[in-house]
Structure formats: structure tokens, C-alpha cells
Design an enzyme around this catalytic site. Structure first.
Site: not given
Ligand code: NDP
Length: 310
Positions: A229, A253, A258, A276
């Protein structure tokens, strides 16, 4: 009478058509304040996408709302605290878009390092006749730091293994079964990476996680890749680092505001930008649509929701 659903953001036309067979979709954008007030109690379900904002005020204004179904995995636009307070469930579309987003992350890594876009422009502008394109940076065998090793982060890590990259990651919690090096300190991860890839959710908890010190730690030889994001990166700090040459390159992306993308991020050989589109392939958008349909149908049938947010 078909049940009414409040459509709060743009969704793919085939999904809308499918939903309209059983439900009456009311486009929020076309409602006057009076229309909205007259209908507000009719809506049990609100449909939105991963980019729109569902505020506390909107949730509170819908007294019978029971479900917010998000078309997308990221639900940072939804005030989930308010939803929980009003006993409104939230669903999203995890998993089905993981491969596409990971593919685009690899694409951005390759395109920024090998300057694929600028090299094409070089040919188009007749540069090749004057000599060869400048040398670029090698991707294979380099160091990848993943911020947010979740579904998407892991899918990128698997792809990066095929490029013989060494992989480290930073999550708030280390993963017991991940074969990659856990580096809890973001600055250290940035210092020790050639590519810093952002795969965290958006929202308040990750806002400007990537600030000037992190970008400086990534450094002149480093590349930032953001497919998460826009809010995760301090965009002004990113522009400053690129202007001053303290950051090597960026592949983006997602952006702060946006669809507006600052001039300063356009037309740079070392910055590759896409609008995006990480999950925007035909098959994935169909699979995301199916997830939304499954959740809507489950709700109206009184069955457990298919993919509620954690
Ligand atoms: P997941 O929930 O599987 O993974 C998110 C990861 O981020 C977790 O491993 C979590 O681990 C980690 N995380 C959360 N907060 C922090 C932090 N402060 N520091 C470090 N790590 C952190 O989600 P997805 O992989 O399915 O998707 C991730 C994101 O990708 C979505 O939320 C979305 O915003 C974005 N996305 C973008 C798209 C695009 O079109 N560009 C399309 C799809 C998704 P932990 O909780 O242990 O910290």
C-alpha cells in the site's frame, strides 16, 4: 423483493451482473442524502473494494448492516474497529491473488534493475543508432529483504529462490517454519538488502514504516519495491532520496494518493511505476469475484462466512 446491497466502490462488471440476478444493488455514489436516509435501514450488506474507505460514520449510518464484503485482500480502508463495535463482519479475498502479486513484484524487480522500460524508450527515441544502452544491475544472486512475509511475501520468496537470491525477512513475529533468515530490525534488514520488498498490510500500524532512515539504510545500490500500500512508504522521503541519489531505484505499484502519482516519480530511468495492477489479471479477478459471491451467498443463506478477516 430482492434484498438490497449497498455498492460502495467500483467492482468488475461480471460480478455486478451475477449479483444483480439475486440482489438489488444500490450504487452509493448515486444516492442523494435523502435517498440514503430513506434506505439506510434496508442494507444488511455493503460491498466495497480494497482501495475505498468505509468510515465509522458510514457504518454507524447503516443500522442493520451485518457484513462488509471487500473485493481484495487488503482491508485497511475499512474501519474494522467500528465494524467490530457495531457487530458487522468483514470478509476479504485472500489467497486467490497471491501468485499475481508475487509475479508483479518479480517483474518490478527485473524491470527496475534491468531498466526494461527505459531501454524500450531508448530504442523508440532512436538512441540505439547512437550507441548501446548503459549497463544495468544484476538481479540473480542478489539479496532480497522482505518486509511482511505473509502469503504474498512467501510467494515472492519462492520465486526469488529460483533466482538464487539470498532471502531475509522482517515480520512482527518470526515464522517457525520459514526457511529464510529472520531479521527483526528493519534498518538492519534494509542495510543488508539489495532489494527491499514491501508486502505488509496498509493502515495505521504500518503507516510510513519505510521512512528516510530506512531508505538511507537501503542506500545507493538498493531498490525499493512496493506492491503493498502507498501508505507504507513516506512518499516525500522516497522522492527526496531519489532526488538526492541516496536510493538506487524503486519499483512501485501503489502510491499515497491514488490515482495521482507525483511527477517526481514519473519519467525516471530508475523508477518503474504501475497503476495498482498487481492482482489485475482476468483469471484472478474472476477468482476474487467468486470469493465475494461465495461470502454474499453464505451470508444470505445463514452459513458461516467463507473468508472472514482474521
Ligand atoms: P498476509 O496477511 O498474509 O501477510 C502480511 C504480512 O505482513 C504478515 O506476515 C505480517 O506478519 C506482516 N506484517 C504486518 N505488519 C507488519 C509490520 N508492522 N512490520 C513487518 N511485518 C508486518 O497478507 P497478504 O500477503 O495476503 O497481503 C499483504 C498485503 O498486500 C495486503 O494487505 C495488501 O495491502 C497488499 N496487496 C496489494 C495488492 C496490489 O494490487 N498491489 C494486491 C493484493 C494485496 P506479522 O503479523 O507477524 O507482522
Amino acid at each position: 423483493m430482492k434484498p438490497k446491497i449497498l455498492l460502495q466502490a467500483a467492482l468488475p462488471a461480471p460480478l455486478i451482473a451475477e449479483l444483480q440476478q439475486r440482489y438489488q444493488l444500490i450504487d452509493y455514489q448515486t444516492l442523494t442524502a435523502a435517498d440514503f436516509a430513506a434506505m439506510a435501514a434496508d442494507f444488511q450488506l455493503l460491498l466495497t473494494n480494497g482501495e475505498a474507505t468505509v468510515t465509522r460514520e458510514l457504518i454507524a449510518a447503516l443500522p442493520n448492516l451485518a457484513l462488509i464484503a471487500v473485493f481484495g485482500v487488503g482491508y485497511d480502508g475499512v474501519d474494522v474497529v467500528a465494524a467490530r463495535e457495531h457487530q458487522v463482519a468483514v470478509t476479504h479475498t485472500p489467497g486467490v491473488l497471491t501468485d499475481d502479486v508475487a509475479d508483479l513484484a518479480m517483474g518490478l524487480m527485473l524491470a527496475t534493475s534491468r531498466q526494461i522500460v527505459a531501454a524500450q524508450q531508448f530504442i523508440q527515441q532512436g538512441g540505439w543508432a547512437q550507441g548501446g544502452y548503459p549497463w544495468t544491475r544484476k538481479v540473480s544472486g542478489s539479496r532480497l529483504g522482505i518486509v511482511g512475509l505473509g502469503r504474498i511475501g512467501m510467494a515472492v520468496a519462492k520465486r526469488a529462490q529460483g533466482f538464487d537470491m539470498s532471502i531475509a525477512y522482517c515480520n512482527r513475529t518470526p515464522l517457525a517454519d520459514a526457511p529464510w533468515h529472520y531479521q527483526p530490525d528493519l534498518l538492519t534488514l534494509a542495510q543488508q538488502s539489495d532489494y527491499l520488498l514491501l508486502c505488509t498490510p496498509g493502515g495505521a500500524s504500518t503507516r510510513h514504516l519505510i521512512n528516510r532512515p530506512v531508505l538511507d539504510a537501503l542506500g545507493k545500490q538498493g531498490t525499493l519495491i512496493n506492491i503493498s500500500r502507498g501508505s507504507v512508504v513516506d512518499q516525500q522521503a522516497l522522492i527526496a532520496a531519489l532526488d538526492e541519489g541516496t536510493l538506487g531505484a524503486a519499483g512501485l505499484d501503489v502510491f499515497d494518493d491514488e490515482p495521482r502519482v507525483p511527477e517526481a516519480l514519473q519519467n525516471r530511468a530508475n523508477v518503474v511505476i504501475t497503476p495498482h495492477i498487481a492482482s489485475a489479471t482476468w483469471s484472478t479477478r474472476q477468482a476474487m469475484s467468486q470469493r465475494v459471491l461465495d461470502n454474499v451467498r453464505a451470508y444470505f443463506a445463514g452459513h458461516p462466512l467463507v473468508t472472514p478477516i482474521p
